[in-house]
Design a protein around this motif. Structure first.
Motif, PDB file in Angstrom:
ATOM      1  N   ALA A 267       0.825  -1.209   0.000  1.00 56.86           N
ATOM      2  CA  ALA A 267       0.000   0.000   0.000  1.00 56.86           C
ATOM      3  C   ALA A 267       0.857   1.255   0.000  1.00 56.86           C
ATOM      4  CB  ALA A 267      -0.934  -0.009   1.207  1.00 56.86           C
ATOM      5  N   VAL A 268       1.942   1.270   0.773  1.00 59.98           N
ATOM      6  CA  VAL A 268       2.821   2.436   0.822  1.00 59.98           C
ATOM      7  C   VAL A 268       3.482   2.679  -0.531  1.00 59.98           C
ATOM      8  CG1 VAL A 268       4.942   3.343   1.845  1.00 59.98           C
ATOM      9  CG2 VAL A 268       3.209   2.299   3.300  1.00 59.98           C
ATOM     10  N   LEU A 269       3.851   1.602  -1.215  1.00 59.18           N
ATOM     11  CA  LEU A 269       4.577   1.738  -2.478  1.00 59.18           C
ATOM     12  C   LEU A 269       3.663   2.019  -3.669  1.00 59.18           C
ATOM     13  CD1 LEU A 269       7.215  -1.130  -2.124  1.00 59.18           C
ATOM     14  CD2 LEU A 269       7.527   1.306  -1.694  1.00 59.18           C
ATOM     15  N   LEU A 270       2.442   1.490  -3.670  1.00 52.31           N
ATOM     16  CA  LEU A 270       1.611   1.529  -4.876  1.00 52.31           C
ATOM     17  C   LEU A 270       0.384   2.419  -4.772  1.00 52.31           C
ATOM     18  CD1 LEU A 270       1.734  -2.232  -5.957  1.00 52.31           C
ATOM     19  CD2 LEU A 270       3.231  -0.355  -6.646  1.00 52.31           C
ATOM     20  N   TYR A 291      -7.420  -0.610  -5.186  1.00 47.57           N
ATOM     21  CA  TYR A 291      -6.545  -0.517  -4.020  1.00 47.57           C
ATOM     22  C   TYR A 291      -6.979  -1.473  -2.912  1.00 47.57           C
ATOM     23  CZ  TYR A 291      -4.213   3.616  -5.911  1.00 47.57           C
ATOM     24  OH  TYR A 291      -3.468   4.477  -6.688  1.00 47.57           O
ATOM     25  N   VAL A 292      -8.286  -1.580  -2.690  1.00 47.08           N
ATOM     26  CA  VAL A 292      -8.788  -2.503  -1.668  1.00 47.08           C
ATOM     27  C   VAL A 292      -8.457  -3.942  -2.045  1.00 47.08           C
ATOM     28  CG1 VAL A 292     -10.883  -3.419  -0.611  1.00 47.08           C
ATOM     29  CG2 VAL A 292     -10.573  -0.958  -0.831  1.00 47.08           C
ATOM     30  N   GLY A 293      -8.692  -4.295  -3.310  1.00 45.15           N
ATOM     31  CA  GLY A 293      -8.336  -5.640  -3.752  1.00 45.15           C
ATOM     32  C   GLY A 293      -6.846  -5.896  -3.690  1.00 45.15           C
ATOM     33  N   LEU A 294      -6.050  -4.861  -3.986  1.00 48.42           N
ATOM     34  CA  LEU A 294      -4.600  -5.010  -3.911  1.00 48.42           C
ATOM     35  C   LEU A 294      -4.139  -5.257  -2.481  1.00 48.42           C
ATOM     36  CD1 LEU A 294      -1.944  -4.821  -5.558  1.00 48.42           C
ATOM     37  CD2 LEU A 294      -1.895  -2.385  -4.985  1.00 48.42           C
ATOM     38  N   GLY A 295      -4.753  -4.563  -1.518  1.00 52.30           N
ATOM     39  CA  GLY A 295      -4.401  -4.798  -0.122  1.00 52.30           C
ATOM     40  C   GLY A 295      -4.732  -6.200   0.325  1.00 52.30           C
ATOM     41  N   ALA A 296      -5.931  -6.685  -0.039  1.00 48.48           N
ATOM     42  CA  ALA A 296      -6.310  -8.048   0.334  1.00 48.48           C
ATOM     43  C   ALA A 296      -5.410  -9.080  -0.341  1.00 48.48           C
ATOM     44  CB  ALA A 296      -7.774  -8.288  -0.033  1.00 48.48           C
ATOM     45  N   VAL A 333      -8.211  -5.194   3.986  1.00 48.01           N
ATOM     46  CA  VAL A 333      -8.860  -4.293   3.026  1.00 48.01           C
ATOM     47  C   VAL A 333      -8.856  -2.842   3.510  1.00 48.01           C
ATOM     48  CG1 VAL A 333     -10.333  -6.094   2.059  1.00 48.01           C
ATOM     49  CG2 VAL A 333     -11.118  -4.782   4.030  1.00 48.01           C
ATOM     50  N   TRP A 334      -8.598  -2.611   4.810  1.00 44.97           N
ATOM     51  CA  TRP A 334      -8.578  -1.250   5.326  1.00 44.97           C
ATOM     52  C   TRP A 334      -7.204  -0.596   5.205  1.00 44.97           C
ATOM     53  CZ3 TRP A 334     -13.308   0.510   6.478  1.00 44.97           C
ATOM     54  CH2 TRP A 334     -14.292  -0.435   6.786  1.00 44.97           C
ATOM     55  N   VAL A 335      -6.198  -1.358   4.872  1.00 43.63           N
ATOM     56  CA  VAL A 335      -4.836  -0.822   4.852  1.00 43.63           C
ATOM     57  C   VAL A 335      -4.673   0.304   3.821  1.00 43.63           C
ATOM     58  CG1 VAL A 335      -2.416  -1.408   4.428  1.00 43.63           C
ATOM     59  CG2 VAL A 335      -3.854  -2.938   5.783  1.00 43.63           C
ATOM     60  N   PRO A 336      -5.164   0.190   2.570  1.00 42.60           N
ATOM     61  CA  PRO A 336      -4.977   1.299   1.618  1.00 42.60           C
ATOM     62  C   PRO A 336      -5.583   2.613   2.094  1.00 42.60           C
ATOM     63  CG  PRO A 336      -5.602  -0.707   0.453  1.00 42.60           C
ATOM     64  CD  PRO A 336      -5.778  -0.995   1.906  1.00 42.60           C
ATOM     65  N   ALA A 337      -6.782   2.569   2.674  1.00 39.21           N
ATOM     66  CA  ALA A 337      -7.398   3.809   3.154  1.00 39.21           C
ATOM     67  C   ALA A 337      -6.577   4.432   4.272  1.00 39.21           C
ATOM     68  CB  ALA A 337      -8.821   3.530   3.637  1.00 39.21           C
ATOM     69  N   VAL A 338      -6.062   3.603   5.181  1.00 35.47           N
ATOM     70  CA  VAL A 338      -5.239   4.122   6.279  1.00 35.47           C
ATOM     71  C   VAL A 338      -3.973   4.774   5.740  1.00 35.47           C
ATOM     72  CG1 VAL A 338      -3.924   3.466   8.321  1.00 35.47           C
ATOM     73  CG2 VAL A 338      -6.182   2.477   7.936  1.00 35.47           C
ATOM     74  N   ARG A 457     -19.469  -8.006   2.577  1.00 36.76           N
ATOM     75  CA  ARG A 457     -20.187  -6.933   3.261  1.00 36.76           C
ATOM     76  C   ARG A 457     -19.228  -5.864   3.782  1.00 36.76           C
ATOM     77  NH1 ARG A 457     -23.022 -11.372   5.588  1.00 36.76           N
ATOM     78  NH2 ARG A 457     -21.815 -11.071   7.520  1.00 36.76           N
ATOM     79  N   ILE A 458     -18.069  -6.268   4.256  1.00 39.49           N
ATOM     80  CA  ILE A 458     -17.118  -5.300   4.816  1.00 39.49           C
ATOM     81  C   ILE A 458     -16.313  -4.623   3.715  1.00 39.49           C
ATOM     82  CG2 ILE A 458     -15.050  -5.118   6.275  1.00 39.49           C
ATOM     83  CD1 ILE A 458     -16.241  -7.209   8.065  1.00 39.49           C
ATOM     84  N   ALA A 459     -16.109  -5.293   2.580  1.00 35.26           N
ATOM     85  CA  ALA A 459     -15.330  -4.693   1.496  1.00 35.26           C
ATOM     86  C   ALA A 459     -16.030  -3.478   0.907  1.00 35.26           C
ATOM     87  CB  ALA A 459     -15.063  -5.734   0.411  1.00 35.26           C
ATOM     88  N   ILE A 460     -17.373  -3.460   0.936  1.00 32.93           N
ATOM     89  CA  ILE A 460     -18.104  -2.321   0.364  1.00 32.93           C
ATOM     90  C   ILE A 460     -17.801  -1.031   1.130  1.00 32.93           C
ATOM     91  CG2 ILE A 460     -20.401  -1.393  -0.087  1.00 32.93           C
ATOM     92  CD1 ILE A 460     -21.333  -4.226  -0.680  1.00 32.93           C
ATOM     93  N   PRO A 461     -17.979  -0.989   2.460  1.00 31.17           N
ATOM     94  CA  PRO A 461     -17.581   0.261   3.145  1.00 31.17           C
ATOM     95  C   PRO A 461     -16.088   0.551   3.061  1.00 31.17           C
ATOM     96  CG  PRO A 461     -18.171  -1.446   4.731  1.00 31.17           C
ATOM     97  CD  PRO A 461     -18.595  -1.935   3.391  1.00 31.17           C
ATOM     98  N   ALA A 462     -15.253  -0.483   2.954  1.00 31.03           N
ATOM     99  CA  ALA A 462     -13.819  -0.243   2.801  1.00 31.03           C
ATOM    100  C   ALA A 462     -13.534   0.474   1.487  1.00 31.03           C
ATOM    101  CB  ALA A 462     -13.056  -1.560   2.881  1.00 31.03           C
ATOM    102  N   VAL A 463     -14.225   0.076   0.410  1.00 29.62           N
ATOM    103  CA  VAL A 463     -14.052   0.754  -0.880  1.00 29.62           C
ATOM    104  C   VAL A 463     -14.549   2.191  -0.795  1.00 29.62           C
ATOM    105  CG1 VAL A 463     -14.812   0.767  -3.276  1.00 29.62           C
ATOM    106  CG2 VAL A 463     -14.151  -1.384  -2.209  1.00 29.62           C
ATOM    107  N   LEU A 464     -15.682   2.414  -0.126  1.00 29.49           N
ATOM    108  CA  LEU A 464     -16.224   3.770  -0.013  1.00 29.49           C
ATOM    109  C   LEU A 464     -15.292   4.678   0.796  1.00 29.49           C
ATOM    110  CD1 LEU A 464     -20.015   2.998   0.559  1.00 29.49           C
ATOM    111  CD2 LEU A 464     -18.869   3.646  -1.558  1.00 29.49           C
TER     112      LEU A 464
END
Length: 710
Positions: A267-270, A291-296, A333-338, A457-464
């Motif tokens: 996530a830090v690099l991409l 990005y969420v899919g990349l983190g997972a 899945v929360w790592v890219p947003a963080v 269910r959790i990936a949807i709010p993570a993407v948002l």
């Protein structure tokens, strides 16, 4: 008939070059085969293979140790910068002065203590990760490992210092590390790598004997362990391993950590903001989902690499990897947003990290009871066992409180990524202890299906939330860009020329983050109208009759070589050098200049000297000096006159003190009686810093100039 003797070199290799713990029966078996008719060449091949296989097994069993040593030693550049800053404090300078000519001895002792502390902390963390801390204290292994780490570190560090001086004198003295802790950790250039080598070798040597008890029995434990060996009946926990060295919870913790670190690195690099300033909402949504899919995916691949290594030896794991990956992806899945929010200095990153960790703990809690066996509930206890049982010691509360306090300090220092990690750890432990194990555990296809639905269910709010982080980042970038353009337009030409949309690559300084260059203008006076200084009469009079005072209202320039002025995309803002902290974000030195443009040119012969009144509030050790130059911008070629260098008295070693307020000083520069420059319309001051602090902008402000008659 003489018996065949093995070749001397092959026998010596087998006896002295095999890894520790070699099989003694192997030498006897090879000798019997040789005497049974095998050739000496066959004996040599077998001996070489035996040595190679033994070392491959030993090194392979210590894979976790090597990984930890690499990760921990990667923090060494940041630790060195911290220790250097600590040793440069004035209190230590006063202490060393009391020792006279032998000041090097206590200074060296402090240096050894600080760097040994870094190694000792790493040793304790590694022992905690493998669940051997309690036994290590009982066996005095911690004391032995700490002593070995210090003893190994000193000669290796000295040897690296000598080698680097032989490679390129004066070694790494003039090499500058990055300024921010994250940039120092991610810096893999030669200076940073050379700093990491002594720590890496010292950790490997100190913890070499700590690994076999866990690593050699890992595959055997995974293959032969019973389900009821993982956790206790009352509270299955990833944080309580007891005296059972074969607990799979330890292995699960390591897989979770490996996946999380891999997702964070990717996530830090991409994960970056889009290059366009007006991206479409659809494109941003697709980017957020990617990005969420990349983190997972990164977290899954990171955990799978170590999972596959354990199962390749024939070990049987009670938890399917597919179920484990689906459960852990809820946290990854929360790592890219963080990471995106932390890069924008948004405190919301810490809250999102804590939320993701809490959801991750709930999901993992639902599958860990798979390690539990109901047969352990049988009332097979001695009389009064329940009454005499001592409650176990739990450190979770102390860990949670410590993480919260440290996260508060990190947020105060604008280290949002560090604060996110600390709050995520505290939230995970808290939710883990608070959540009860479910009465029914779904495994196999049913468990995987439920985990997949929960992940969806959790990936949807993570993407948002990731989409929100991208939109906020683009908006923040545009606001900064608009503010810079407006400020630059208000002041006109800030860099000595028109602002061009095209940027010269030579004007770019090599940096990991931050601005290309900075132009700092003094705060404009509020509701104050000053009459212009009547400079026109002075042009006709070659001499001044009385001193002429010019209040400084010019700009402060901050840029890096090879540039000699701020670039066209410099960050332009208002402020005082006394209140801002500007530093380089790379190993390239930082240049600080102050430029005062005159309304009308002055003759050089009109005055004999120029006094500069400055305000110094710099509390960082290291001498400072100012160099003055007069320039005629109206003449072809912009000729200039250098007036010399004057030290800042309050920054000199004998007069340096910690300043609670600005110290006012006056520096005087003499003008030559006969100068090749006839007139000037700009006064420039360059701040000359000590080599140890050339990556920092000085907290020095120019108050006024006074032109003194001859």
């Amino acid at each position: 008939m003489e018996s065949a003797e093995p070749p001397r070199l092959a026998r010596w290799l087998l006896e002295h070059c095999s890894a520790p713990g070699r099989d003694e029966a192997l030498a006897g078996d090879l000798l019997e085969e040789l005497r049974a008719g095998r050739s000496p060449e066959w004996y040599r091949r077998q001996a070489l293979n035996a040595v190679t296989v033994s070392w491959m097994r030993v090194l392979g069993a210590r894979g976790m140790l090597f990984l930890f040593a690499v990760l921990w030693s990667s923090l060494a550049p940041a630790w060195k910068v911290f220790t250097d800053h600590l040793q440069d404090q004035p209190v230590f300078t006063e202490i060393w002065s009391k020792f006279g000519s032998i000041w090097i001895l206590p200074a060296f002792a402090l240096w050894v203590a600080l760097h040994s502390a870094f190694l000792w902390i790493g040793i304790l963390i590694y022992l905690v990760c493998i669940g051997a801390l309690r036994n290590s204290f009982r066996d005095n292994f911690v004391r032995h490992a700490s002593s070995v780490a210090t003893v190994i570190f000193l000669p290796v560090a000295g040897m690296m210092f000598i080698l680097m001086n032989l490679y390129s004198f004066p070694g790494l003295i003039n090499e500058r590390l990055a300024s921010t802790p994250l940039a120092q950790i991610l810096d893999w250039r030669m200076p940073a790598d050379v700093l990491r080598i002594p720590y890496f070798i010292a950790l490997i040597c100190a913890l070499w004997q700590a690994t076999p008890r866990f690593a050699f029995t890992l595959s055997e434990a995974l293959a032969t362990m019973r389900i009821d060996e993982a956790v206790t009946n009352d509270s299955p926990s990833m944080f309580t391993t007891g005296n059972n060295d074969r607990s799979p919870a330890r292995f699960v913790r390591f897989l979770v950590l490996a996946g999380l670190v891999n997702a964070l690195i990717v996530a830090v690099l991409l994960c970056r903001l889009p290059a366009t300033h007006e991206p479409s909402l659809t494109g941003m949504l697709v980017r957020a989902a990617a990005y969420v899919g990349l983190g997972a995916l990164a977290g899954t691949l990171g955990a799978w690499a170590y999972w596959h290594r354990a199962t390749s030896s024939g070990a049987r794991l009670p938890l399917p990897f597919g179920l484990f990956a689906l459960v852990c992806a809820v946290g990854w899945v929360w790592v890219p947003a963080v990471v995106l929010l932390a890069a924008q200095d948004a405190p919301a990153a810490a809250g999102i990290a804590a939320l993701g960790a809490a959801l991750f703990a709930v999901g993992l809690r639902r599958v860990l009871p798979l390690f539990h066996d109901a047969s352990a509930d049988a009332d097979d206890h001695e009389l009064f066992a329940a009454a005499l049982r001592t409650p176990p010691r739990e450190l979770q509360g102390y860990v949670i409180a410590g993480c919260i306090y440290l996260a508060g300090f990190a947020l105060n220092n604008r280290e949002h990524l560090v604060a996110s990690g600390l709050l995520a750890l505290s939230a995970f432990i808290f939710v883990w202890q608070l959540t009860l194990a479910p009465s029914r555990v779904f495994s196999g296809v049913t468990g995987s299906a439920r985990a997949a639905r929960r992940l969806a269910r959790i990936a949807i709010p993570a993407v948002l939330i990731t989409l929100w982080a991208l939109l906020d980042g683009v908006a923040h970038r545009d606001r900064v860009g608009d503010g810079d353009s407006d400020t630059a337009s208000a002041h006109g030409n800030t860099a000595g020329g028109p602002v061009d949309a095209k940027q010269n690559p030579a004007d770019l300084a090599a940096a990991l983050d931050g601005y290309e260059s900075i132009v700092l203008w003094p705060e404009p006076p509020k509701k104050e109208i000053l009459a212009p200084v009547p400079l026109a009469p002075q042009l006709h009079d070659p001499r001044l009759n009385k001193p002429l005072v010019l209040r400084f209202n010019g700009a402060y320039w901050y840029f890096q070589p090879p540039s000699d002025h701020p670039g066209p995309h410099a960050h332009v803002t208002h402020g005082s050098p006394l209140a801002v902290d500007i530093h380089s974000t790379s190993f390239v030195p930082l240049t600080m200049e102050a430029h005062q443009t005159l309304a009308l040119p002055l003759r050089v012969a009109c005055c004999g000297s120029i006094s500069v009144e400055i305000e110094n509030r710099d509390n960082r050790p290291g001498p400072l000096a100012l160099a003055m130059t007069l320039t005629d911008n109206a003449a072809p070629g912009h000729p200039s006159l250098y007036l010399g260098l004057q030290p800042v008295a309050s920054s000199q070693p004998g007069q340096f003190r910690i300043k609670t307020g600005a110290v006012t000083e006056t520096l005087r520069f003499a003008l030559p009686a006969h100068a090749p420059l006839k007139k000037f319309d700009e006064i420039s001051l360059v701040v000359i810093s000590d080599p140890l602090r050339i990556d920092m902008g000085a907290r020095i402000a120019i108050a006024q100039f006074e032109l003194i008659p001859r």
